[in-house]
Design a protein around this motif. Structure first.
Motif, PDB file in Angstrom:
ATOM      1  N   UNK A 150       0.859  -1.200   0.000  1.00  0.00           N
ATOM      2  CA  UNK A 150       0.000   0.000   0.000  1.00  0.00           C
ATOM      3  C   UNK A 150       0.885   1.236   0.000  1.00  0.00           C
ATOM      4  N   UNK A 151       0.326   2.352  -0.452  1.00  0.00           N
ATOM      5  CA  UNK A 151       1.121   3.587  -0.420  1.00  0.00           C
ATOM      6  C   UNK A 151       1.119   4.118   1.008  1.00  0.00           C
ATOM      7  N   UNK A 152       2.202   4.756   1.395  1.00  0.00           N
ATOM      8  CA  UNK A 152       2.253   5.258   2.773  1.00  0.00           C
ATOM      9  C   UNK A 152       2.511   6.754   2.793  1.00  0.00           C
ATOM     10  N   UNK A 153       1.968   7.392   3.829  1.00  0.00           N
ATOM     11  CA  UNK A 153       2.043   8.850   3.960  1.00  0.00           C
ATOM     12  C   UNK A 153       2.781   9.258   5.211  1.00  0.00           C
ATOM     13  N   UNK A 154       2.956   8.285   6.126  1.00  0.00           N
ATOM     14  CA  UNK A 154       3.628   8.649   7.358  1.00  0.00           C
ATOM     15  C   UNK A 154       4.724   7.634   7.593  1.00  0.00           C
ATOM     16  N   UNK A 207       3.315 -11.748  -4.317  1.00  0.00           N
ATOM     17  CA  UNK A 207       3.202 -10.293  -4.285  1.00  0.00           C
ATOM     18  C   UNK A 207       2.308  -9.773  -5.399  1.00  0.00           C
ATOM     19  N   UNK A 208       1.498  -8.786  -5.036  1.00  0.00           N
ATOM     20  CA  UNK A 208       0.777  -7.990  -6.027  1.00  0.00           C
ATOM     21  C   UNK A 208       1.461  -6.629  -5.948  1.00  0.00           C
ATOM     22  N   UNK A 209       2.273  -6.333  -6.941  1.00  0.00           N
ATOM     23  CA  UNK A 209       3.086  -5.123  -6.892  1.00  0.00           C
ATOM     24  C   UNK A 209       2.320  -3.953  -7.505  1.00  0.00           C
ATOM     25  N   UNK A 210       1.982  -2.972  -6.665  1.00  0.00           N
ATOM     26  CA  UNK A 210       1.292  -1.793  -7.178  1.00  0.00           C
ATOM     27  C   UNK A 210       2.344  -0.732  -7.501  1.00  0.00           C
ATOM     28  N   UNK A 211       2.542  -0.493  -8.799  1.00  0.00           N
ATOM     29  CA  UNK A 211       3.598   0.413  -9.264  1.00  0.00           C
ATOM     30  C   UNK A 211       3.297   1.857  -8.858  1.00  0.00           C
ATOM     31  N   UNK A 212       2.024   2.223  -8.932  1.00  0.00           N
ATOM     32  CA  UNK A 212       1.620   3.562  -8.522  1.00  0.00           C
ATOM     33  C   UNK A 212       1.907   3.785  -7.036  1.00  0.00           C
ATOM     34  N   UNK A 213       1.641   2.769  -6.201  1.00  0.00           N
ATOM     35  CA  UNK A 213       1.877   2.927  -4.762  1.00  0.00           C
ATOM     36  C   UNK A 213       3.363   3.072  -4.448  1.00  0.00           C
ATOM     37  N   UNK A 214       4.213   2.390  -5.223  1.00  0.00           N
ATOM     38  CA  UNK A 214       5.663   2.567  -5.029  1.00  0.00           C
ATOM     39  C   UNK A 214       6.039   4.019  -5.334  1.00  0.00           C
ATOM     40  N   UNK A 215       5.510   4.529  -6.447  1.00  0.00           N
ATOM     41  CA  UNK A 215       5.798   5.914  -6.847  1.00  0.00           C
ATOM     42  C   UNK A 215       5.307   6.907  -5.787  1.00  0.00           C
ATOM     43  N   UNK A 216       4.080   6.692  -5.305  1.00  0.00           N
ATOM     44  CA  UNK A 216       3.494   7.592  -4.304  1.00  0.00           C
ATOM     45  C   UNK A 216       4.335   7.580  -3.021  1.00  0.00           C
ATOM     46  N   UNK A 255      12.438   8.588  -1.183  1.00  0.00           N
ATOM     47  CA  UNK A 255      13.408   7.543  -1.548  1.00  0.00           C
ATOM     48  C   UNK A 255      13.301   7.334  -3.055  1.00  0.00           C
ATOM     49  N   UNK A 256      14.242   6.571  -3.612  1.00  0.00           N
ATOM     50  CA  UNK A 256      14.238   6.331  -5.049  1.00  0.00           C
ATOM     51  C   UNK A 256      13.366   5.106  -5.345  1.00  0.00           C
ATOM     52  N   UNK A 257      12.330   5.319  -6.147  1.00  0.00           N
ATOM     53  CA  UNK A 257      11.400   4.228  -6.469  1.00  0.00           C
ATOM     54  C   UNK A 257      12.120   3.025  -7.076  1.00  0.00           C
ATOM     55  N   UNK A 258      13.211   3.282  -7.817  1.00  0.00           N
ATOM     56  CA  UNK A 258      13.937   2.171  -8.447  1.00  0.00           C
ATOM     57  C   UNK A 258      14.649   1.303  -7.409  1.00  0.00           C
ATOM     58  N   UNK A 259      15.054   1.921  -6.286  1.00  0.00           N
ATOM     59  CA  UNK A 259      15.674   1.119  -5.216  1.00  0.00           C
ATOM     60  C   UNK A 259      14.681   0.071  -4.715  1.00  0.00           C
ATOM     61  N   UNK A 260      13.435   0.514  -4.575  1.00  0.00           N
ATOM     62  CA  UNK A 260      12.355  -0.371  -4.128  1.00  0.00           C
ATOM     63  C   UNK A 260      12.163  -1.481  -5.163  1.00  0.00           C
ATOM     64  N   UNK A 261      11.972  -1.068  -6.397  1.00  0.00           N
ATOM     65  CA  UNK A 261      11.693  -2.011  -7.479  1.00  0.00           C
ATOM     66  C   UNK A 261      12.812  -3.047  -7.637  1.00  0.00           C
TER      67      UNK A 261
END
Length: 287
Positions: free
Chosen positions: A144-148, A172-181, A188-194
């Motif tokens: 899920x995307x996180x805000x805090x 895993x169900x990878x939500x690409x938008x949630x990583x970006x958000x 942080x860098x979204x690519x590090x996550x990916x």
């Protein structure tokens, strides 16, 4: 069995507004994802349409209220209803979210993220194993995307996600938008996550839009997919190969045709890196 055997192609979230259109126009969509809770009532119109659509398209089920992260006991009635729906729909797989949406008896419909600690990993993994035992199958868990950010977090979000899925032995169900958000909100860098994600566990990808307020971004699933999310999806395809991909739109829902056109963007991006996707079987036969 490799995860490529599970490749369904390119799908859409099935929304009430599109029921009639799907049946009459038979869109070029490879599969549909349903929100499990919308179909838990026996009979009625939603079930009628679902059955008709399921005769023509593969279906996967996506839940929003299992609350694997909360400390309240798992809702056995919910799991019973879910199991009943699974035996009716026979989905290719089922998924839910890596979060807690219940605090006590309050269901906060905003999906709250977890503090990323060892204790939380053990707790959630045990709950997911319990769910999988009850349902008799492995499930997919969505980021899920996180805000805090919790001060108590000991791990990065991606290490936490990897660990939970490994210990629970789920996918895993990878939500690409949630990583970006999350990347925008926490710098942080979204690519590090990916690049850190255990690619052997990724079975499905969600693409969606969001609201951008400049200083922060909110995952609202009510806009078209933005360019940075498309380019993150392209990086995902390069790293993960063939993964069943779908577009999720929950609000401001456009015509089915508009979503099918947006889905074609995903097909084109994937086909650039996966030659076998460039021509579908039908196109090869008709060529």
């Amino acid at each position: 069995m490799t995860h490529h055997d599970h490749f369904l192609g390119f799908g859409l979230g099935l929304r009430t507004q599109h029921f009639e259109d799907v049946l009459s126009s038979k869109p070029k969509v490879d599969w549909f994802e349903i929100i499990s809770e919308n179909f838990m009532v026996d009979g009625g119109k939603p079930r009628y349409y679902l059955d008709a659509i399921a005769e023509q398209y593969p279906i996967v089920m996506h839940g929003v209220s299992m609350s694997v992260g909360s400390v309240t006991p798992l809702d056995q009635q919910y799991l019973t209803n879910l199991k009943k729906l699974i035996s009716h729909v026979k989905p290719r797989w089922i998924s839910d979210h890596l979060c807690f949406s219940q605090a006590g008896n309050v269901n906060s419909h905003d999906l709250l993220p977890m503090p990323y600690t060892e204790e939380a990993i053990d707790h959630i993994a045990a709950r997911i194993r319990q769910v999988q035992d009850t349902l008799g199958q492995q499930m997919l868990l969505e980021n899920v995307s996180s805000y805090l950010t919790y001060q108590s977090s000991e791990l990065s979000e991606w290490d936490f996600y990897n660990e939970v899925c490994q210990r629970a032995d789920c996918y895993m169900l990878l939500d690409i938008n949630n990583i970006y958000v999350s990347a925008r909100n926490h710098q942080f860098n979204a690519l590090d996550y990916l690049n850190a994600i255990d690619k052997t566990r990724v079975r499905q990808i969600h693409l969606a839009g969001h609201q951008d307020y400049g200083d922060y971004v909110i995952d609202t699933h009510d806009h078209p997919i933005c360019d940075p999310v498309w380019s993150l999806y392209e990086s995902a395809v390069q790293r993960l190969g063939k993964v069943s991909t779908m577009i999720e739109r929950d609000d401001n829902i456009p015509s089915l045709n508009e979503l099918v056109n947006e889905l074609d963007m995903a097909r084109k991006i994937a086909a650039k890196h996966i030659p076998s996707l460039a021509l579908s079987d039908k196109e090869i036969i008709n060529a």
